[in-house]
Design an enzyme around this catalytic site. Structure first.
Site, PDB file in Angstrom:
ATOM      1  N   GLY A  18       0.809  -1.218   0.000  1.00  0.00           N
ATOM      2  CA  GLY A  18       0.000   0.000   0.000  1.00  0.00           C
ATOM      3  C   GLY A  18       0.841   1.266   0.000  1.00  0.00           C
ATOM      4  O   GLY A  18       0.342   2.361  -0.257  1.00  0.00           O
ATOM      5  N   ARG A  19       2.081   1.113   0.348  1.00  0.00           N
ATOM      6  CA  ARG A  19       2.947   2.295   0.328  1.00  0.00           C
ATOM      7  C   ARG A  19       4.385   1.946  -0.028  1.00  0.00           C
ATOM      8  O   ARG A  19       5.274   2.779   0.087  1.00  0.00           O
ATOM      9  CB  ARG A  19       2.912   2.990   1.666  1.00  0.00           C
ATOM     10  N   LYS A  59       9.834   2.382   0.593  1.00  0.00           N
ATOM     11  CA  LYS A  59       8.686   2.343   1.517  1.00  0.00           C
ATOM     12  C   LYS A  59       8.293   3.773   1.863  1.00  0.00           C
ATOM     13  O   LYS A  59       9.111   4.542   2.380  1.00  0.00           O
ATOM     14  CB  LYS A  59       9.053   1.573   2.785  1.00  0.00           C
ATOM     15  N   ASP A 107      -2.589   6.875   2.760  1.00  0.00           N
ATOM     16  CA  ASP A 107      -1.948   7.847   1.866  1.00  0.00           C
ATOM     17  C   ASP A 107      -0.699   7.362   1.140  1.00  0.00           C
ATOM     18  O   ASP A 107      -0.127   8.087   0.332  1.00  0.00           O
ATOM     19  CB  ASP A 107      -1.614   9.119   2.665  1.00  0.00           C
ATOM     20  N   ARG A 131      14.386  -0.210   1.016  1.00  0.00           N
ATOM     21  CA  ARG A 131      14.657  -1.539   1.577  1.00  0.00           C
ATOM     22  C   ARG A 131      15.233  -2.427   0.482  1.00  0.00           C
ATOM     23  O   ARG A 131      14.929  -2.243  -0.703  1.00  0.00           O
ATOM     24  CB  ARG A 131      13.359  -2.169   2.094  1.00  0.00           C
ATOM     25  N   ARG A 139       5.836 -12.616   0.592  1.00  0.00           N
ATOM     26  CA  ARG A 139       5.359 -12.961   1.935  1.00  0.00           C
ATOM     27  C   ARG A 139       4.436 -14.180   1.865  1.00  0.00           C
ATOM     28  O   ARG A 139       3.966 -14.515   0.780  1.00  0.00           O
ATOM     29  CB  ARG A 139       4.547 -11.778   2.498  1.00  0.00           C
ATOM     30  N   ASP A 180       0.936 -11.488   6.371  1.00  0.00           N
ATOM     31  CA  ASP A 180       1.484 -10.619   5.322  1.00  0.00           C
ATOM     32  C   ASP A 180       2.833 -10.044   5.748  1.00  0.00           C
ATOM     33  O   ASP A 180       3.510  -9.396   4.956  1.00  0.00           O
ATOM     34  CB  ASP A 180       0.506  -9.479   5.001  1.00  0.00           C
ATOM     35  N   ASN A 181       3.212 -10.263   6.996  1.00  0.00           N
ATOM     36  CA  ASN A 181       4.506  -9.776   7.470  1.00  0.00           C
ATOM     37  C   ASN A 181       5.485 -10.917   7.713  1.00  0.00           C
ATOM     38  O   ASN A 181       6.421 -10.791   8.496  1.00  0.00           O
ATOM     39  CB  ASN A 181       4.326  -8.959   8.754  1.00  0.00           C
ATOM     40  N   ASP A 217       9.180  -5.999   7.581  1.00  0.00           N
ATOM     41  CA  ASP A 217       8.170  -5.028   8.018  1.00  0.00           C
ATOM     42  C   ASP A 217       8.356  -4.609   9.473  1.00  0.00           C
ATOM     43  O   ASP A 217       7.651  -5.076  10.382  1.00  0.00           O
ATOM     44  CB  ASP A 217       6.744  -5.553   7.798  1.00  0.00           C
TER      45      ASP A 217
HETATM   46  P1  AMP Z   1       1.505  -3.285   8.117  1.00  0.00           P
HETATM   47  O1  AMP Z   1       0.693  -3.386   9.361  1.00  0.00           O
HETATM   48  O2  AMP Z   1       2.515  -2.165   8.125  1.00  0.00           O
HETATM   49  O3  AMP Z   1       2.137  -4.573   7.723  1.00  0.00           O
HETATM   50  O4  AMP Z   1       0.515  -2.871   6.950  1.00  0.00           O
HETATM   51  C1  AMP Z   1      -0.644  -3.591   6.627  1.00  0.00           C
HETATM   52  C2  AMP Z   1      -1.183  -3.135   5.305  1.00  0.00           C
HETATM   53  O5  AMP Z   1      -1.511  -1.730   5.336  1.00  0.00           O
HETATM   54  C3  AMP Z   1      -0.218  -3.297   4.132  1.00  0.00           C
HETATM   55  O6  AMP Z   1      -0.996  -3.635   3.009  1.00  0.00           O
HETATM   56  C4  AMP Z   1       0.360  -1.920   3.977  1.00  0.00           C
HETATM   57  O7  AMP Z   1       0.846  -1.670   2.697  1.00  0.00           O
HETATM   58  C5  AMP Z   1      -0.843  -1.038   4.295  1.00  0.00           C
HETATM   59  N1  AMP Z   1      -0.442   0.298   4.772  1.00  0.00           N
HETATM   60  C6  AMP Z   1       0.107   0.625   5.966  1.00  0.00           C
HETATM   61  N2  AMP Z   1       0.322   1.954   6.042  1.00  0.00           N
HETATM   62  C7  AMP Z   1      -0.090   2.493   4.868  1.00  0.00           C
HETATM   63  C8  AMP Z   1      -0.135   3.819   4.331  1.00  0.00           C
HETATM   64  N3  AMP Z   1       0.289   4.883   5.012  1.00  0.00           N
HETATM   65  N4  AMP Z   1      -0.623   3.972   3.088  1.00  0.00           N
HETATM   66  C9  AMP Z   1      -1.060   2.917   2.382  1.00  0.00           C
HETATM   67  N5  AMP Z   1      -1.065   1.668   2.827  1.00  0.00           N
HETATM   68  C10 AMP Z   1      -0.587   1.430   4.060  1.00  0.00           C
HETATM   69 MG    MG Z   2       3.185  -5.244   6.345  1.00  0.00          MG
END
Ligand code: AMP
Ligand code: MG
Length: 542
Positions: A115-116, A136, A148, A206, A213, A287-288, A297
């Protein structure tokens, strides 16, 4: 932007992932808003980073730069900041975001995806290996959902520092090449209490041979996209586990089972390492979990200070403490089971997958015993005596707040001479105790009696003392990324001074070596840090 020619255009890209796997047919055009959506039948979406205001390099990793063949002039150039903030694509890049799903806190969450994070592509490093460069915080992708696509400086500093710290500790991990401030503000509600604030933004580059994953496989299984799933399995085995298909061996169920067994083994070793250094990931969602068995992550992770197996750094996890220190090995097993469930539709053969899962339990148990022996300076783990030694140690460590890292490091300095007085016996580990006044009466007696059993146990091995010390010092770090040290580096960077990041990276490059003059870096958590956000607890907001 500075004028070319640009040395970074000389990076040798070989983008296997985007070349060999099914792509999302929808491409996001530069300058147009990226449409967030479900992406079906594809492993990734092509999408470019969104420009930031004024990229400025705050830190890089010397080792990673060298591995990629980047020289000092390149690292210091404005073009480096521009490229690794996502403002300029180097020649040969094919930027993309991956599609994956995952179980979050035990529940299937459907499509998640990068997502980012936007990968620039795969470059060939100085050893001829493929390394994916991933930015990232590079802006929105089809997988950004309502967020965002950005990252704040504090979480980026934490990711940069911890990847490098883990690498030098010898724990498998994704790496970080660079930390670039964007000059943009990012709004975050850090405490989830309805008081959002504008914070400085940053991008971390990174680096890993693969960012795939468990969730990359799960999403295609969940959608019954068996052909895509099969392609991703083949791709991963061929490129990241080539030793399993030497001599043109075809990928059949046997190979897939061997591959899954290897993922189980790598994951077991990873968790043993986490437990050894006192690392708590904090968000072990599927996913991590890296298919290569890397730590991936870095979010609301933390390091054990006082030994508490129940501790989780993640405020979102405070209720059930699913991801607490002492449960990470069970969670990893559960996550591997979810991966097995995702592979089953392709192999239709449960027995080898189950065998591999049992193998995980066995590998973890043996790894953790061997690690215990190393940590305590024993020639080998002897279940007859050492299980009790371990159980009793846990009781001792919990009888008063005891710093996990300091205790183990200092244990090497405790005399194994049975004639030593109780005071001299305890003296080397006194710096590990948070409440010195509690080190009396039964608490002290418990410690002394454990140390006496340990002395006797070590004595029984009859080994040269320097051999034992050497063994212990090689696995018990003196320096780790203490939560409050990371927070001090963040506070200084937010105030415009990145030098603490550099100092910290320097110290953490040699975690097992005594570094005279760097005493501040191996101390117990100071009292002020006990309740300070970022030092004792973290939200997922990043
Ligand atoms: P995480 O908990 O960091 O592993 O993120 C879980 C999901 O949320 C993943 O698909 C990330 O890409 C998405 N995500 C986390 N923060 C953001 C952000 N600021 N913008 C877009 N996607 C995000
Ligand atoms: Mg993640």
């Amino acid at each position: 932007m500075s004028a070319g020619p640009f040395p970074l255009d000389e990076l040798e890209f070989d983008n296997r992932f985007t070349r060999q796997l099914p792509a999302d047919p929808v491409e996001s055009s530069v300058g147009e808003p990226v449409r967030r959506r479900q992406v079906e039948g594809a492993c990734f979406s092509r999408v470019s980073p969104t420009d930031v205001a004024s990229p400025h390099t705050l830190a890089w990793s010397d080792e990673m730069a060298e591995q990629l063949g980047l020289d000092a002039a390149t690292l210091q150039s404005q073009d480096f900041a521009d490229v690794f903030a996502g403002n300029r694509l180097p020649a040969g890049a094919d930027p993309f975001a991956m599609c994956y799903g995952g179980h979050q806190f035990g529940n299937w969450a459907g499509q998640l995806g990068d997502g980012r994070a936007i990968a620039l592509g795969e470059v060939i490093d100085v050893d001829g290996h493929h390394q994916t460069l991933q930015l990232k915080g590079a802006g929105p992708t089809p997988y950004s959902r309502t967020a965002d696509g950005r990252a704040v400086l504090r979480s980026s500093v934490r990711e940069f520092l911890c990847s490098e710290a883990m690498f030098h500790l010898g724990v498998p991990t994704t790496r970080a090449l660079s930390l670039v401030a964007t000059g943009d503000k990012v709004v975050r509600d850090m405490f989830y209490d309805g008081r959002p604030e504008a914070e400085p933004g940053a991008v971390v580059c990174r680096v890993a041979p693969s960012f795939v994953r468990f969730g990359n496989f799960q999403i295609h299984a969940a959608r019954n996209e068996l052909s895509v799933l099969g392609q991703l399995i083949d791709f991963t085995i061929l490129n990241d586990f080539p030793h399993l298909v030497g001599g043109g061996r075809p990928i059949d169920n046997t190979v897939i089972a061997e591959w899954f067994a290897e993922v189980c083994t790598r994951t077991a070793h990873l968790i043993v390492d986490w437990q050894r250094v006192g690392f708590v990931h904090g968000v072990m969602n599927t996913d991590n979990m890296s298919i290569l068995g890397l730590t991936i992550d870095y979010g609301p992770y933390g390091w054990l200070e006082d030994f508490d197996p129940e501790w989780t750094p993640n405020t979102t996890d405070a209720g059930t403490r699913r991801y607490r220190y002492g449960q990470q090995h069970q969670v990893a097993h559960w996550n591997l089971l979810q991966l097995a469930n995702a592979l089953f539709p392709v192999t239709q053969d449960a027995a080898p997958l189950e065998a591999a899962l049992n193998g995980y339990t066995e590998t973890y148990r043996r790894g953790s015993e061997a690690m215990t022996a190393d940590r305590l300076g024993l020639a080998r783990f002897d279940a007859g005596t050492d299980e009790a030694l371990m159980t009793d140690l846990v009781t001792v460590l919990r009888s008063t707040e005891t710093d996990y890292v300091i205790f183990h490091r200092r244990l090497a300095d405790v005399s194994i001479d049975p004639a030593v007085s109780d005071d001299d016996l305890v003296a080397p580990i006194e710096p590990a105790f948070y409440q010195a006044t509690e080190m009396v009466g039964e608490v002290r007696q418990g410690l002394v009696s454990w140390l006496r059993s340990w002395q006797a146990r070590v004595g029984r091995d009859g080994r040269p003392d320097d051999e034992r010390r050497h063994q212990m010092d090689a696995v018990n770090p003196r320096y780790v990324l203490r939560n409050w040290l990371a927070q001090q580096a963040i506070d200084a960077s937010e105030a415009g001074d990145p030098s603490k990041i550099h100092e910290l990276v320097e110290v953490l490059r040699h975690p097992y070596t005594d570094q005279p003059g760097r005493d501040g870096y191996d101390q117990r958590r100071p009292e002020w840090a006990r309740v300070k956000p970022g030092c004792s607890m973290l939200s997922c907001s990043s």
